[in-house]
Design a protein around this motif. Structure first.
Motif, short mmCIF file in Angstrom:
data_model
loop_
_atom_site.label_atom_id
_atom_site.label_comp_id
_atom_site.label_asym_id
_atom_site.label_seq_id
_atom_site.Cartn_x
_atom_site.Cartn_y
_atom_site.Cartn_z
N UNK A 1 0.88 -1.14 0.10
CA UNK A 1 -0.03 0.03 0.12
C UNK A 1 0.93 1.09 0.05
N UNK A 2 0.15 2.33 -0.65
CA UNK A 2 1.11 3.48 -0.50
C UNK A 2 0.73 4.34 0.37
N UNK A 3 1.62 5.19 0.86
CA UNK A 3 1.34 6.37 1.97
C UNK A 3 1.51 7.51 1.60
N UNK A 4 1.51 7.84 0.40
CA UNK A 4 1.45 9.48 -0.26
C UNK A 4 0.20 9.95 -0.07
N UNK A 5 -0.02 11.24 0.35
CA UNK A 5 -0.99 11.86 0.48
C UNK A 5 -1.98 12.02 -0.66
N UNK A 6 -1.25 11.96 -2.05
CA UNK A 6 -1.96 12.24 -2.90
C UNK A 6 -2.32 10.77 -3.60
N UNK A 7 -2.94 9.86 -2.76
CA UNK A 7 -3.52 8.64 -3.49
C UNK A 7 -4.90 8.26 -3.05
N UNK A 8 -5.62 7.79 -3.59
CA UNK A 8 -7.04 7.45 -3.53
C UNK A 8 -6.59 6.29 -2.75
N UNK A 9 -6.72 6.18 -1.26
CA UNK A 9 -6.31 5.16 -0.43
C UNK A 9 -7.19 3.95 -0.43
N UNK A 10 -8.64 4.25 -0.53
CA UNK A 10 -9.43 3.05 -0.83
C UNK A 10 -9.25 2.20 -1.96
N UNK A 11 -9.24 3.06 -3.06
CA UNK A 11 -8.71 2.60 -4.56
C UNK A 11 -7.45 1.65 -4.35
N UNK A 12 -6.50 2.42 -3.73
CA UNK A 12 -5.21 1.93 -3.64
C UNK A 12 -4.96 0.68 -3.19
N UNK A 13 -5.93 0.15 -1.83
CA UNK A 13 -6.10 -1.05 -1.03
C UNK A 13 -6.61 -2.03 -1.99
N UNK A 14 -7.52 -1.45 -2.65
CA UNK A 14 -8.48 -2.58 -3.48
C UNK A 14 -7.43 -3.00 -4.64
N UNK A 15 -6.63 -2.29 -5.21
CA UNK A 15 -5.92 -2.75 -6.26
C UNK A 15 -4.66 -3.56 -5.90
N UNK A 16 -4.37 -3.30 -4.68
CA UNK A 16 -3.43 -3.96 -3.91
C UNK A 16 -3.91 -5.70 -3.92
N UNK A 17 -5.11 -5.78 -3.21
CA UNK A 17 -5.86 -6.91 -3.13
C UNK A 17 -6.14 -7.74 -4.46
N UNK A 18 -6.43 -6.78 -5.35
CA UNK A 18 -6.88 -7.64 -6.65
C UNK A 18 -5.95 -8.11 -7.30
N UNK A 19 -4.38 -7.42 -7.38
CA UNK A 19 -3.53 -7.85 -7.77
C UNK A 19 -2.85 -9.06 -7.20
N UNK A 20 -3.14 -9.37 -6.14
CA UNK A 20 -2.85 -10.59 -5.31
C UNK A 20 -4.00 -11.92 -5.25
#
Length: 281
Positions: free
Chosen positions: A173-192
């Motif tokens: 997961x990314x921790x930058x402030x300019x990230x859509x955090x829920x989408x980022x988490x979803x993409x991390x899950x989907x890629x696995x």
């Protein structure tokens, strides 16, 4: 000596300057037997939010407050998820009011769907002068059979995932402030290959105050979603761009109504307060 039972469901709430809403959110959570602990992650509040949470926690042992100095939802969320002890970790926002059976719906669904790693629910508004439009839209989607089933995204105010899933994607997961955090988490899950389901019975009411964000700032906020897709090497398709444009257009049409809406007093006013583009500022 018998060791205490492992909590089953933890709820994490990132919070920044939420003195006006945090207690109402907490009351609905601690009243639910299905919820074992509630972790509020203070992200640098200056309005008394930490004091309100500590006072509430003094008589509600389910509640705990921790602090995350790095500003932004991603680091605040990660701190809360790492602290959580539950086998299931849910997330909501401090301005969100979950339904009375919210925790039970999450637990029951994941108990009966072992193939599912994360769930997202549906939200309506509790403080909007035109909230009936969103309710009507969801009713139409329900009638068309478009709600529920596997999806590719999460929704911050109303979501949950298994601890085992979080442990698999935590470092992705990314921790930058300019990230859509829920989408980022979803993409991390989907890629696995970890499945996300939408659960229609998982309901909450959130604040519409982000709708007062100016169209210009809202466009920049929407662009964060496209950048998040690109960061994960997902192609930014025409469909994704069309969704962003449609979302911006819908927001822009509604904005004149929200521009003068006072969310605290639920009435129109010439000076309704500052705009707030996300749950953390």
């Amino acid at each position: 000596m018998i060791e205490p039972q492992q909590p089953t469901l933890s709820v994490v709430i990132p919070a920044l300057n939420e003195a006006d809403s945090i207690e109402g959110c907490l009351r609905l959570l601690v009243a639910q037997e299905a919820i074992d602990e509630v972790i509020v992650v203070d992200n640098g509040s200056t309005d008394g939010t930490p004091e309100i949470v500590r006072t509430f926690a003094a008589t509600n042992p389910k509640v705990e407050i921790i602090h995350e100095a790095r500003r932004g939802i991603p680091p605040a969320r990660n701190a809360g998820f790492d602290k959580a002890r539950g086998d299931i970790i849910a997330r909501t926002d401090a301005d969100t009011l979950v339904s009375a059976n919210w925790g039970r719906v999450i637990r029951d669904y994941l108990d009966t769907h072992p193939e599912t790693s994360a769930v997202a629910g549906l939200c309506t508004y509790h403080d909007s002068p035109i909230g009936f439009l969103l309710k009507f839209g969801l009713w139409i989607q329900h009638r068309r059979g478009k709600l529920g089933g596997q999806i590719g995204n999460l929704y911050g105010p109303n979501m949950a995932l298994r601890r085992t899933a979080w442990e698999q994607v935590r470092e992705d997961t990314q921790v930058r402030i300019d990230v859509a955090e829920d989408l980022d988490l979803a993409l991390c899950l989907s890629k696995r290959g970890l499945r996300i389901d939408q659960v229609e019975q998982m309901r909450a009411q959130t604040s519409a105050r982000r709708r007062r964000t100016s169209p210009g700032r809202w466009w920049k906020f929407q662009m964060i979603g496209l950048r998040t897709l690109a960061d994960h090497n997902f192609g930014v398709t025409r469909q994704a761009r069309a969704i962003v444009v449609a979302s911006w257009a819908s927001h822009t049409i509604q904005w004149p109504i929200y521009r003068f809406w006072d969310f605290d007093r639920k009435r129109f006013a010439l000076r309704p307060g500052v705009e707030r583009v996300s749950a953390i500022g």
